[in-house]
Design a protein around this motif. Structure first.
Motif, short mmCIF file in Angstrom:
data_model
loop_
_atom_site.label_atom_id
_atom_site.label_comp_id
_atom_site.label_asym_id
_atom_site.label_seq_id
_atom_site.Cartn_x
_atom_site.Cartn_y
_atom_site.Cartn_z
N ASP A 61 29.41 -3.72 -84.50
CA ASP A 61 30.61 -3.88 -85.34
C ASP A 61 31.84 -3.58 -84.48
OD1 ASP A 61 32.30 -4.29 -87.50
OD2 ASP A 61 31.97 -2.31 -88.35
N HIS A 73 30.39 6.89 -91.01
CA HIS A 73 29.08 6.44 -90.53
C HIS A 73 29.07 6.52 -89.01
CE1 HIS A 73 31.94 3.19 -91.43
NE2 HIS A 73 31.63 2.72 -90.24
N ARG A 172 43.46 7.86 -87.17
CA ARG A 172 43.25 7.03 -88.36
C ARG A 172 41.83 7.35 -88.82
NH1 ARG A 172 39.87 2.52 -89.03
NH2 ARG A 172 40.53 0.95 -90.51
N ASP A 174 38.74 6.36 -90.56
CA ASP A 174 38.09 5.14 -91.01
C ASP A 174 37.33 5.38 -92.30
OD1 ASP A 174 37.22 2.36 -90.21
OD2 ASP A 174 35.28 3.30 -90.47
N GLU A 232 42.40 5.56 -94.10
CA GLU A 232 42.13 4.22 -94.61
C GLU A 232 41.51 4.36 -95.99
OE1 GLU A 232 39.70 0.11 -93.57
OE2 GLU A 232 38.81 2.06 -93.21
N LYS A 270 36.40 -11.29 -101.28
CA LYS A 270 37.33 -11.66 -100.21
C LYS A 270 37.44 -13.16 -99.95
CE LYS A 270 38.35 -10.83 -95.34
NZ LYS A 270 38.31 -9.85 -94.24
N HIS A 306 43.02 -5.26 -87.69
CA HIS A 306 41.88 -5.97 -87.12
C HIS A 306 40.88 -6.41 -88.19
CE1 HIS A 306 40.76 -1.90 -87.90
NE2 HIS A 306 39.49 -2.24 -87.81
N ASP A 307 41.16 -6.16 -89.47
CA ASP A 307 40.22 -6.50 -90.54
C ASP A 307 40.66 -7.70 -91.37
OD1 ASP A 307 38.34 -4.57 -89.90
OD2 ASP A 307 39.19 -3.07 -91.25
N GLU A 367 31.12 -9.84 -90.73
CA GLU A 367 31.44 -9.98 -92.16
C GLU A 367 31.49 -11.46 -92.54
OE1 GLU A 367 34.78 -8.31 -95.20
OE2 GLU A 367 35.48 -9.55 -93.56
O1 ISL Z 1 37.10 -5.42 -93.43
C1 ISL Z 1 37.03 -5.22 -94.60
C2 ISL Z 1 37.11 -6.33 -95.54
O2 ISL Z 1 37.35 -7.48 -94.85
C3 ISL Z 1 36.97 -3.88 -95.19
O3 ISL Z 1 36.16 -3.83 -96.30
C4 ISL Z 1 36.51 -2.89 -94.15
O4 ISL Z 1 35.17 -3.08 -93.89
C5 ISL Z 1 36.77 -1.48 -94.63
O5 ISL Z 1 38.14 -1.40 -94.82
C6 ISL Z 1 36.32 -0.43 -93.62
O6 ISL Z 1 36.84 -0.74 -92.37
C7 ISL Z 1 36.51 -0.01 -91.24
O7 ISL Z 1 35.11 0.24 -91.12
C8 ISL Z 1 34.31 -0.95 -91.00
C9 ISL Z 1 34.76 -1.79 -89.80
O8 ISL Z 1 34.04 -3.00 -89.78
C10 ISL Z 1 36.24 -2.08 -89.88
O9 ISL Z 1 36.66 -2.79 -88.75
C11 ISL Z 1 36.97 -0.77 -90.01
O10 ISL Z 1 38.36 -0.97 -90.08
C12 ISL Z 1 32.87 -0.56 -90.87
O11 ISL Z 1 32.63 0.12 -89.68
#
Ligand code: ISL
Length: 545
Positions: A61, A73, A172, A174, A232, A270, A306-307, A367
């Motif tokens: 990921d 995690h 930040r 996560d 977040e 989404k 980045h999401d 995703e």
């Molecule tokens: O990316 C998302 C929806 O498109 C979010 O649901 C995202 O998975 C969530 O905000 C958590 O994000 C963080 O942990 C994720 C990782 O993939 C993301 O890049 C990170 O920002 C799981 O490790």
């Protein structure tokens, strides 16, 4: 009135390390690449950097699966998880969620509950050796930590101190609000009867011990270093619950990434169709700008990370005739709102999503790929039936936020060596859209961002600490977003008008004051008596002193 703090005025530049700049020709961005661009980042006007993960990781990921260190995690290759899965009696067994199988009526085993993973499929994964399931809300290789375990929490605290001792200013956090889950892990309500697994966020987000864990982190770990935190916050959107995280007096975290600003073009999920309309952006902007001061909370201002896809493509326009103005309009929006400002590398030059002509083979993120393949299977593997999914992917897939930064018009956009193979497709528009071509152009998006950031810093009383008041729409659901900022120090007012449209729109200026033009993204402002004629994607900031 908000307390002034350095971190409230900070201009933060987010770097996705793999995509920033590759210094050794292996196709992946790296830390020396980042270091070589520090002067550039400073010249843009940013004064703080947020690095997406740089830790050891099997990269399933993109580094958010950490095999040596940290939060909701870890990777399944983390030493803690390896120990945890080694036997039911291991001292780290309780550091993750292990549960025995349930039995179906036919005697076969089933996962302990019906939760679905955020990336698709069951959130539970069976371990043959120890005959139990573990919980992983994201990828199967990203097992969730169990924060009720005191030893685990101490170890996390130590890991955080490791970085604080090396001088980082903050973190930040996560997936912050997934730290506390409802202890019984109850089955989720069935909201989609066609699906085997259901969204369990009611039971895994913002659980009962959430605020306790945050206060513990704050007092034991962050405060001694005066470190700041950005949480977040997914799933939790109502103002009341949000206030509990970020209200100053509660002493938990400093600021939040509230999720609804990046969900404005989502449908039920989404990738389901929901056309973006600026009225929704107006509503969410007003919601948080007016809510935060009421409980002395603090927010971030951002549109990109980045999401998701790039906001230029999703919320504005990357059509050639509008792109420059639209990118500048977003810069005006972001630099005139309260909150700590975050921009994603490349945003300052108006980077856009991959073009519609590029197929699924250019999309690498788990995703989007998981979603695509699930739908493809349900349509009998018929690729010709995937047009609507590709349309959504072209707007919202996370890949677009992770495109390599376009530094120059050279082969590979100056991101990596000419002969190298970049890990991710480079947007073919790089020949026209790159840093080098914008550096010396006074009309470029980059030059505009520099001016906008400087203008924000020049009047933090207005743009960072000022009160916010939305100017009502002229006709229902018009595409102009307008608001006023008022300085608590001297009563000066800024009036911001943003035309989120390919068409011209007229707006009248409130009469009670004399409005001077402070800045805009067209060379001059067109007036018609008390009215302003806003051209396509025009943004104007007026000032009354
Ligand atoms: O990316 C998302 C929806 O498109 C979010 O649901 C995202 O998975 C969530 O905000 C958590 O994000 C963080 O942990 C994720 C990782 O993939 C993301 O890049 C990170 O920002 C799981 O490790």
């Amino acid at each position: 009135e908000a307390h002034r703090e350095w971190w409230k005025e900070a201009l933060v530049y987010q770097i996705y390390p793999a995509s920033f700049l590759d210094s050794n020709g292996d196709g992946w961005g790296d830390i020396p690449g980042i270091i070589s661009k520090l002067d550039y980042i400073k010249s843009v006007g940013a004064n703080t950097i947020w690095l997406s993960p740089i830790y050891a990781s099997p990269q399933r990921d993109m580094g958010y699966d950490v095999s040596d260190y940290l939060v909701n995690h870890t990777s399944d290759e983390h030493a803690w998880f390896k120990a945890s899965r080694s036997s039911n009696e291991n001292t780290k067994r309780g550091w993750y969620f292990w549960r025995p199988p349930k039995k179906s009526s036919d005697g076969s085993r089933r996962p302990p509950n019906n939760w679905k993973s955020i990336f698709g499929g069951s959130a539970w994964h069976y371990d043959e050796a120890t005959e139990e399931y573990y919980l992983a809300l994201f990828l199967p290789s990203q097992p969730d930590l169990d924060w009720t375990n005191e030893d685990m929490r101490q170890s996390i605290h130590d890991d955080i101190r490791f970085w604080l001792d090396r001088g980082v200013d903050g973190f930040r956090i996560d997936s912050m609000n997934l730290m506390s889950k409802y202890p019984d892990l109850p089955d989720a309500e069935i909201t989609d009867p066609n699906e085997e697994y259901q969204s369990g966020d009611k039971w895994f987000a913002s659980g009962p011990r959430m605020h306790e864990y945050l206060r513990e982190l704050r007092t034991k770990v962050f405060d001694p270093y005066k470190a700041i935190t950005v949480g977040e916050l997914g799933f939790t959107k109502d103002v009341d619950s949000v206030s509990k995280y970020v209200s100053r007096s509660r002493h938990e975290i400093n600021m939040l990434f509230t999720g609804d600003i990046v969900d404005l073009d989502f449908g039920a999920t989404k990738f389901e169709r929901d056309d973006f309309h600026p009225k929704n952006l107006r509503a969410v902007t007003e919601k948080w700008q007016t809510a935060m001061p009421k409980f002395d909370g603090w927010n971030t201002v951002y549109l990109d990370n980045h999401d998701s896809g790039r906001s230029l493509t999703r919320y504005a326009s990357d059509a050639p005739e509008y792109r420059t103005h639209a990118a500048k309009l977003l810069a005006v929006y972001l630099t005139t709102l309260s909150g700590t400002l975050f921009l994603l590398a490349g945003q300052e030059i108006g980077m856009a999503n991959l073009p519609k002509s590029m197929g699924i083979e250019h999309y690498l993120d788990v995703e989007g790929r998981n979603y695509y393949h699930k739908v493809l299977e349900s349509r009998g593997g018929d690729v010709s039936k995937m047009e609507n999914v590709m349309r959504e992917m072209q707007l919202k897939a996370r890949d677009h936020g992770r495109l390599p930064v376009q530094w120059s018009a050279a082969t590979n956009a100056g991101f990596t060596e000419l002969q190298a193979k970049p890990w991710m497709t480079i947007n073919p528009d790089y020949k026209e859209w790159n840093v080098e071509s914008q550096l010396d152009d006074p009309n470029s998006v980059l030059s505009f961002w520099k001016k906008s950031l400087a203008a924000r810093m020049n009047r933090v009383d207005l743009f960072v600490y000022g009160t916010f008041e939305s100017v009502p729409e002229a006709v229902p659901h018009d595409r102009v977003i307008a608001y006023k900022r008022t300085s608590p120090e001297n009563g000066h007012e800024a009036l911001v008008m943003l035309n989120f449209s390919d068409e011209a729109n007229e707006r009248s200026l409130p009469r009670e004051r004399n409005w001077d033009v402070l800045r805009g993204n067209y060379p001059s402002v067109r007036r018609n008596g008390d009215d302003v004629v806003l051209r396509p994607w025009e943004a104007v900031v007026f000032l009354a002193e």
